[in-house]
Design a protein around this motif. Structure first.
Motif, PDB file in Angstrom:
ATOM      1  N   GLU A  45      -8.380 -77.356 -30.295  1.00 35.16           N
ATOM      2  CA  GLU A  45      -8.091 -77.481 -31.721  1.00 35.16           C
ATOM      3  C   GLU A  45      -7.624 -78.890 -32.053  1.00 35.16           C
ATOM      4  N   LEU A  46      -7.892 -79.287 -33.287  1.00 32.32           N
ATOM      5  CA  LEU A  46      -7.432 -80.578 -33.780  1.00 32.32           C
ATOM      6  C   LEU A  46      -5.942 -80.508 -34.055  1.00 32.32           C
ATOM      7  N   VAL A  47      -5.218 -81.501 -33.602  1.00 28.76           N
ATOM      8  CA  VAL A  47      -3.791 -81.595 -33.864  1.00 28.76           C
ATOM      9  C   VAL A  47      -3.526 -82.576 -35.004  1.00 28.76           C
ATOM     10  N   ALA A  48      -4.096 -83.764 -34.887  1.00 28.74           N
ATOM     11  CA  ALA A  48      -3.870 -84.804 -35.893  1.00 28.74           C
ATOM     12  C   ALA A  48      -4.990 -85.822 -35.820  1.00 28.74           C
ATOM     13  N   ALA A  49      -5.221 -86.501 -36.939  1.00 29.00           N
ATOM     14  CA  ALA A  49      -6.254 -87.531 -37.007  1.00 29.00           C
ATOM     15  C   ALA A  49      -5.725 -88.725 -37.778  1.00 29.00           C
ATOM     16  N   ILE A  50      -6.322 -89.882 -37.508  1.00 28.15           N
ATOM     17  CA  ILE A  50      -5.890 -91.104 -38.171  1.00 28.15           C
ATOM     18  C   ILE A  50      -7.098 -91.994 -38.420  1.00 28.15           C
ATOM     19  N   SER A  51      -7.104 -92.632 -39.588  1.00 30.68           N
ATOM     20  CA  SER A  51      -8.211 -93.523 -39.924  1.00 30.68           C
ATOM     21  C   SER A  51      -8.133 -94.802 -39.112  1.00 30.68           C
ATOM     22  N   TRP A  52      -9.179 -95.618 -39.187  1.00 27.90           N
ATOM     23  CA  TRP A  52      -9.229 -96.839 -38.382  1.00 27.90           C
ATOM     24  C   TRP A  52      -8.077 -97.777 -38.726  1.00 27.90           C
ATOM     25  N   SER A  53      -7.662 -97.797 -39.971  1.00 29.29           N
ATOM     26  CA  SER A  53      -6.585 -98.710 -40.382  1.00 29.29           C
ATOM     27  C   SER A  53      -5.206 -98.100 -40.185  1.00 29.29           C
ATOM     28  N   GLY A  55      -4.124 -95.993 -42.353  1.00 28.16           N
ATOM     29  CA  GLY A  55      -3.678 -95.699 -43.696  1.00 28.16           C
ATOM     30  C   GLY A  55      -3.830 -94.248 -44.118  1.00 28.16           C
ATOM     31  N   SER A  56      -4.673 -93.519 -43.424  1.00 30.25           N
ATOM     32  CA  SER A  56      -4.874 -92.097 -43.720  1.00 30.25           C
ATOM     33  C   SER A  56      -4.615 -91.281 -42.473  1.00 30.25           C
ATOM     34  N   THR A  57      -3.898 -90.181 -42.651  1.00 33.13           N
ATOM     35  CA  THR A  57      -3.624 -89.288 -41.533  1.00 33.13           C
ATOM     36  C   THR A  57      -3.854 -87.850 -41.958  1.00 33.13           C
ATOM     37  N   TYR A  58      -4.023 -87.006 -40.963  1.00 35.75           N
ATOM     38  CA  TYR A  58      -4.241 -85.572 -41.193  1.00 35.75           C
ATOM     39  C   TYR A  58      -3.532 -84.814 -40.086  1.00 35.75           C
ATOM     40  N   TYR A  59      -2.918 -83.672 -40.462  1.00 42.22           N
ATOM     41  CA  TYR A  59      -2.219 -82.849 -39.481  1.00 42.22           C
ATOM     42  C   TYR A  59      -2.625 -81.386 -39.617  1.00 42.22           C
ATOM     43  N   ALA A  60      -2.725 -80.725 -38.486  1.00 41.83           N
ATOM     44  CA  ALA A  60      -2.881 -79.283 -38.504  1.00 41.83           C
ATOM     45  C   ALA A  60      -1.590 -78.668 -39.056  1.00 41.83           C
ATOM     46  N   ASP A  61      -1.726 -77.554 -39.729  1.00 40.13           N
ATOM     47  CA  ASP A  61      -0.546 -76.915 -40.316  1.00 40.13           C
ATOM     48  C   ASP A  61       0.513 -76.585 -39.270  1.00 40.13           C
ATOM     49  N   SER A  62       0.073 -76.265 -38.073  1.00 40.30           N
ATOM     50  CA  SER A  62       1.006 -75.843 -37.027  1.00 40.30           C
ATOM     51  C   SER A  62       1.929 -76.969 -36.555  1.00 40.30           C
ATOM     52  N   ALA A  98     -14.171 -91.141 -33.211  1.00 34.62           N
ATOM     53  CA  ALA A  98     -15.452 -90.982 -33.895  1.00 34.62           C
ATOM     54  C   ALA A  98     -16.349 -92.182 -33.589  1.00 34.62           C
ATOM     55  N   ALA A  99     -17.581 -92.107 -34.044  1.00 38.77           N
ATOM     56  CA  ALA A  99     -18.473 -93.261 -33.903  1.00 38.77           C
ATOM     57  C   ALA A  99     -17.926 -94.421 -34.724  1.00 38.77           C
ATOM     58  N   ALA A 100     -18.288 -95.629 -34.333  1.00 43.39           N
ATOM     59  CA  ALA A 100     -17.772 -96.819 -35.000  1.00 43.39           C
ATOM     60  C   ALA A 100     -18.029 -96.760 -36.500  1.00 43.39           C
ATOM     61  N   ASN A 101     -16.961 -97.056 -37.265  1.00 44.59           N
ATOM     62  CA  ASN A 101     -16.999 -97.128 -38.724  1.00 44.59           C
ATOM     63  C   ASN A 101     -17.134 -95.783 -39.430  1.00 44.59           C
ATOM     64  N   ASP A 102     -17.110 -94.677 -38.682  1.00 44.91           N
ATOM     65  CA  ASP A 102     -17.089 -93.364 -39.333  1.00 44.91           C
ATOM     66  C   ASP A 102     -15.714 -93.114 -39.941  1.00 44.91           C
ATOM     67  N   PRO A 103     -15.625 -92.373 -41.032  1.00 43.35           N
ATOM     68  CA  PRO A 103     -14.343 -92.111 -41.663  1.00 43.35           C
ATOM     69  C   PRO A 103     -13.536 -91.047 -40.922  1.00 43.35           C
ATOM     70  N   ILE A 104     -12.295 -90.878 -41.321  1.00 40.93           N
ATOM     71  CA  ILE A 104     -11.409 -89.925 -40.667  1.00 40.93           C
ATOM     72  C   ILE A 104     -11.966 -88.505 -40.724  1.00 40.93           C
ATOM     73  N   VAL A 105     -12.738 -88.191 -41.743  1.00 42.81           N
ATOM     74  CA  VAL A 105     -13.274 -86.837 -41.875  1.00 42.81           C
ATOM     75  C   VAL A 105     -14.159 -86.478 -40.685  1.00 42.81           C
ATOM     76  N   ALA A 106     -14.765 -87.471 -40.060  1.00 43.67           N
ATOM     77  CA  ALA A 106     -15.575 -87.195 -38.872  1.00 43.67           C
ATOM     78  C   ALA A 106     -14.718 -86.649 -37.741  1.00 43.67           C
ATOM     79  N   VAL A 107     -13.487 -87.124 -37.641  1.00 44.93           N
ATOM     80  CA  VAL A 107     -12.570 -86.614 -36.614  1.00 44.93           C
ATOM     81  C   VAL A 107     -12.095 -85.223 -37.019  1.00 44.93           C
ATOM     82  N   ILE A 108     -11.799 -85.050 -38.290  1.00 46.71           N
ATOM     83  CA  ILE A 108     -11.306 -83.758 -38.764  1.00 46.71           C
ATOM     84  C   ILE A 108     -12.349 -82.674 -38.536  1.00 46.71           C
TER      85      ILE A 108
END
Length: 126
Positions: A45-53, A55-62, A98-108
């Protein structure tokens, strides 16, 4: 890009731990990245993600409010600070990119990520 996770260990419930992921081979700042985990008998499962810079992060609710993902592009390193650990956080933790230059959503989305590191075991005792 090659990824290497480190910093896992055995801690008691309520403790903190920081795991790191060091990258080599390509320009680190080109890649959105994330932390995943897999507990015995469970799906990854995904725990957390971060954009290349960073500046954007994402967390699983847990883990929201307990874990913090960050990165230092100058050091080619991503971190996951884990506070208030619970026994259910016990798992092998993997870093991925993720692949180079892909956005954070690719990790999510989590599927088809081209770069994975070997995991590091985190065990939280009750």
């Amino acid at each position: 890009v090659q990824l290497q996770a480190s910093g896992g260990g055995l801690v008691q419930a309520g403790a903190s731990l920081r795991v790191s992921c060091t990258a080599s081979g390509r320009t680190f700042s080109d890649y959105a990245m994330g932390w995943f985990r897999q507990a015995p008998g469970k799906e990854r499962e995904l725990v957390a993600a971060i954009s290349w810079s960073g500046g954007s992060t994402y967390y699983a609710d847990s883990v929201k409010g307990r874990f913090t993902i960050s990165r230092d592009n100058a050091k080619n390193t991503m971190y996951l600070q884990m506070d208030s650990l619970k026994p259910e956080d016990t798992a092998v933790y993997y870093c991925a990119a993720a692949a180079a230059n892909d956005p954070i959503v690719a990790v999510i989305r989590g599927s088809g990520l081209p770069y994975w590191g070997k995991g590091t075991q985190v065990t939280v005792s009750s």
